[in-house]
Scaffold this motif. Structure first.
Motif, PDB file in Angstrom:
ATOM      1  N   LEU A 178       0.825  -1.216   0.000  1.00 53.19           N
ATOM      2  CA  LEU A 178       0.000   0.000   0.000  1.00 53.19           C
ATOM      3  C   LEU A 178       0.859   1.266   0.000  1.00 53.19           C
ATOM      4  CD1 LEU A 178      -2.652  -1.076   2.667  1.00 53.19           C
ATOM      5  CD2 LEU A 178      -2.945  -1.040   0.174  1.00 53.19           C
ATOM      6  N   GLY A 179       2.181   1.069   0.030  1.00 56.36           N
ATOM      7  CA  GLY A 179       3.088   2.206   0.061  1.00 56.36           C
ATOM      8  C   GLY A 179       3.480   2.658   1.449  1.00 56.36           C
ATOM      9  N   ARG A 180       3.127   1.863   2.463  1.00 53.32           N
ATOM     10  CA  ARG A 180       3.496   2.225   3.837  1.00 53.32           C
ATOM     11  C   ARG A 180       4.979   1.916   4.047  1.00 53.32           C
ATOM     12  NH1 ARG A 180      -1.444   4.235   6.040  1.00 53.32           N
ATOM     13  NH2 ARG A 180      -2.864   3.921   4.274  1.00 53.32           N
ATOM     14  N   ARG A 181       5.668   2.827   4.714  1.00 47.61           N
ATOM     15  CA  ARG A 181       7.114   2.688   4.867  1.00 47.61           C
ATOM     16  C   ARG A 181       7.573   2.587   6.317  1.00 47.61           C
ATOM     17  NH1 ARG A 181       6.651   0.739   1.040  1.00 47.61           N
ATOM     18  NH2 ARG A 181       7.477   1.155  -1.038  1.00 47.61           N
ATOM     19  N   ARG A 182       6.742   2.942   7.264  1.00 51.30           N
ATOM     20  CA  ARG A 182       7.101   2.797   8.676  1.00 51.30           C
ATOM     21  C   ARG A 182       6.084   1.843   9.319  1.00 51.30           C
ATOM     22  NH1 ARG A 182       7.045   8.111   7.705  1.00 51.30           N
ATOM     23  NH2 ARG A 182       5.245   8.484   9.073  1.00 51.30           N
ATOM     24  N   ILE A 183       6.354   0.568   9.134  1.00 53.56           N
ATOM     25  CA  ILE A 183       5.413  -0.464   9.554  1.00 53.56           C
ATOM     26  C   ILE A 183       5.829  -1.007  10.926  1.00 53.56           C
ATOM     27  CG2 ILE A 183       4.303  -2.648   8.963  1.00 53.56           C
ATOM     28  CD1 ILE A 183       5.012  -2.099   6.040  1.00 53.56           C
ATOM     29  N   ARG A 217      12.369   0.244  17.425  1.00 54.10           N
ATOM     30  CA  ARG A 217      11.510   1.223  18.090  1.00 54.10           C
ATOM     31  C   ARG A 217      10.043   1.033  17.684  1.00 54.10           C
ATOM     32  NH1 ARG A 217      14.425   6.685  16.304  1.00 54.10           N
ATOM     33  NH2 ARG A 217      14.443   5.440  14.370  1.00 54.10           N
ATOM     34  N   LEU A 218       9.828   0.400  16.555  1.00 54.68           N
ATOM     35  CA  LEU A 218       8.473   0.161  16.059  1.00 54.68           C
ATOM     36  C   LEU A 218       7.932  -1.211  16.470  1.00 54.68           C
ATOM     37  CD1 LEU A 218       8.742   1.678  12.454  1.00 54.68           C
ATOM     38  CD2 LEU A 218       7.749   2.710  14.501  1.00 54.68           C
ATOM     39  N   VAL A 219       8.628  -1.848  17.419  1.00 52.89           N
ATOM     40  CA  VAL A 219       8.205  -3.176  17.882  1.00 52.89           C
ATOM     41  C   VAL A 219       8.124  -3.171  19.411  1.00 52.89           C
ATOM     42  CG1 VAL A 219       8.625  -5.661  17.725  1.00 52.89           C
ATOM     43  CG2 VAL A 219       9.390  -4.156  15.881  1.00 52.89           C
ATOM     44  N   MET A 238       2.369   5.856  19.176  1.00 55.90           N
ATOM     45  CA  MET A 238       1.914   7.204  18.841  1.00 55.90           C
ATOM     46  C   MET A 238       2.723   8.282  19.565  1.00 55.90           C
ATOM     47  SD  MET A 238      -0.466   7.070  16.570  1.00 55.90           S
ATOM     48  CE  MET A 238       0.680   5.858  15.879  1.00 55.90           C
ATOM     49  N   ALA A 239       3.412   7.881  20.651  1.00 56.79           N
ATOM     50  CA  ALA A 239       4.233   8.826  21.408  1.00 56.79           C
ATOM     51  C   ALA A 239       5.622   9.004  20.821  1.00 56.79           C
ATOM     52  CB  ALA A 239       4.350   8.361  22.860  1.00 56.79           C
ATOM     53  N   LEU A 240       5.955   8.253  19.793  1.00 60.60           N
ATOM     54  CA  LEU A 240       7.270   8.370  19.154  1.00 60.60           C
ATOM     55  C   LEU A 240       7.368   9.678  18.373  1.00 60.60           C
ATOM     56  CD1 LEU A 240       7.634   4.707  17.786  1.00 60.60           C
ATOM     57  CD2 LEU A 240       8.961   5.743  19.654  1.00 60.60           C
ATOM     58  N   PRO A 241       8.579  10.141  18.086  1.00 57.47           N
ATOM     59  CA  PRO A 241       8.736  11.347  17.270  1.00 57.47           C
ATOM     60  C   PRO A 241       8.042  11.198  15.920  1.00 57.47           C
ATOM     61  CG  PRO A 241      10.820  10.710  18.252  1.00 57.47           C
ATOM     62  CD  PRO A 241       9.868   9.594  18.539  1.00 57.47           C
ATOM     63  N   PRO A 242       7.564  12.291  15.342  1.00 58.85           N
ATOM     64  CA  PRO A 242       6.810  12.226  14.091  1.00 58.85           C
ATOM     65  C   PRO A 242       7.533  11.493  12.959  1.00 58.85           C
ATOM     66  CG  PRO A 242       6.602  14.398  15.062  1.00 58.85           C
ATOM     67  CD  PRO A 242       7.614  13.671  15.882  1.00 58.85           C
ATOM     68  N   ASP A 243       8.868  11.636  12.893  1.00 59.63           N
ATOM     69  CA  ASP A 243       9.594  10.994  11.799  1.00 59.63           C
ATOM     70  C   ASP A 243       9.781   9.489  12.011  1.00 59.63           C
ATOM     71  OD1 ASP A 243      11.312  11.456  13.955  1.00 59.63           O
ATOM     72  OD2 ASP A 243      13.081  11.509  12.672  1.00 59.63           O
TER      73      ASP A 243
END
Length: 346
Positions: A178-183, A217-219, A238-243
């Motif tokens: 779907l084009g998602r890059r931060r999974i 960090r995404l796990v 959701m509390a992680l930095p925007p980038d």
């Protein structure tokens, strides 16, 4: 007072003893009219089946057990329904037990809760090891559900499972497509079992194939595969930095996904516009959530059929049978949480 027998019921209902036996055992190949007549005779005469007599006559009680971690989880509740339906087809009665994931309880139930009553057990263990269960399987009919990591030449019991690595890989590849890059992934445990490890492996493989980097960090770690842990894990993401914050999440169970969806709703985020969510389990909860949840659906009917038939074959065989691994199919069902297409329920 003389006990009422199958013959007494057969005479009252005007059918054969075999027909009465089929009705009492729940065998479906009996007409509704005959079943009603036999049931009425059973009620009028006060007939009660005698499992001890059956045991003496056949060497078997016709009673098996399904032992699962809990019945609160929709997956196990739905699986139990399928197991019962399959057992009825084979003239078996199912006793359903909850182990609450306790290794001692898993081992106790694996032995048949006293094999004098049960003919065999279907067990979904969380913590009992194969080394502990193997001696049980050698002397008592036992079929295992759920994931374990071992080579096929090291199979120590009949085992029914899905390909968790492939299932997680498909769900994650769908998100990447779907084009998602931060999974992100929700479902890794600090002391992870085979299910968690295999779904993580499938997740990582899909990232690699899509040219994406695995970011720990995404796990976020979870304690249990439940709604509350999904909620907490999604809030942490959701509390992680925007980038760094994810634009898609793969949850290792539908219950984790339910918690994640709630956290995204609380944050006012659009699903799937800002964050797409996919899962694995294929429970009814996925169909009725808002939005409906994209999920990998294991064929629970096939899992139940494989497990019950394998157990029945082992119970009825006069000779030891080789242990087998049965792989049940699965499929990815795309719904609103990833494609945003509203679909009315059937």
């Amino acid at each position: 007072m003389t006990a009422v027998t199958l013959k007494d019921v057969a005479v009252r209902a005007g059918v054969s003893i075999k027909t009465v036996s089929n009705v009492v055992r729940g065998v479906p190949q009996v007409s509704d009219a005959t079943r009603e007549r036999v049931t009425r005779a059973v009620r009028e005469l006060g007939y009660r089946p005698n499992p001890s007599a059956r045991r003496l006559r056949t060497g078997r009680s016709g009673l098996i057990a399904l032992a699962v971690p809990d019945l609160v989880t929709p997956y196990f509740a739905e699986l139990a329904q399928h197991v019962r339906a399959e057992a009825v087809e084979l003239g078996l009665t199912v006793l359903i037990e909850e182990t609450m994931g306790d290794a001692t309880e898993e081992l106790r139930l694996a032995t048949g809760v006293g094999a004098a009553l049960l003919d065999g057990v279907i067990l979904s263990p969380l913590h009992a090891s194969l080394d502990e269960l193997a001696p049980v399987a050698d002397r008592f009919p036992l079929v295992l559900l759920g994931e374990r990591s071992y080579e096929r030449d090291q199979v120590a019991a009949d085992h029914v499972l899905i390909d968790n690595i492939a299932a997680a890989r498909e769900a994650t590849a769908h998100l990447a497509g779907l084009g998602r890059r931060r999974i992100a992934a929700i479902g890794v445990k600090a002391h992870s079992g085979a299910t968690s490890r295999q779904r993580l492996e499938g997740f990582q493989r899909a990232l690699h194939e899509a040219g994406l980097t695995y970011d720990p960090r995404l796990v976020p770690l979870v304690e249990l595969f439940d709604r509350h842990n999904g909620l907490l894990a999604m809030r942490a993401l959701m509390a992680l930095p925007p980038d760094v914050r994810p634009d898609a999440v793969f949850c290792f169970s539908d219950l984790l996904a339910a918690g994640a969806l709630r956290a995204l709703y609380e944050a006012g985020l659009d699903i799937p516009g800002q964050v797409a969510v996919a899962s694995i389990d294929g429970s009814e909860e996925a169909l009725y959530s808002t939005p409906s949840l994209t999920s990998v659906v294991p064929d629970k009917a096939a899992i139940a059929a494989m497990a019950v038939r394998s157990l029945a074959a082992r119970i009825r065989s006069e000779e030891p049978l080789p242990f087998e691994v049965h792989l049940a199919p699965h499929r990815l069902v795309v719904r609103e949480s990833t494609d945003g297409v509203r679909r009315p329920l059937p």
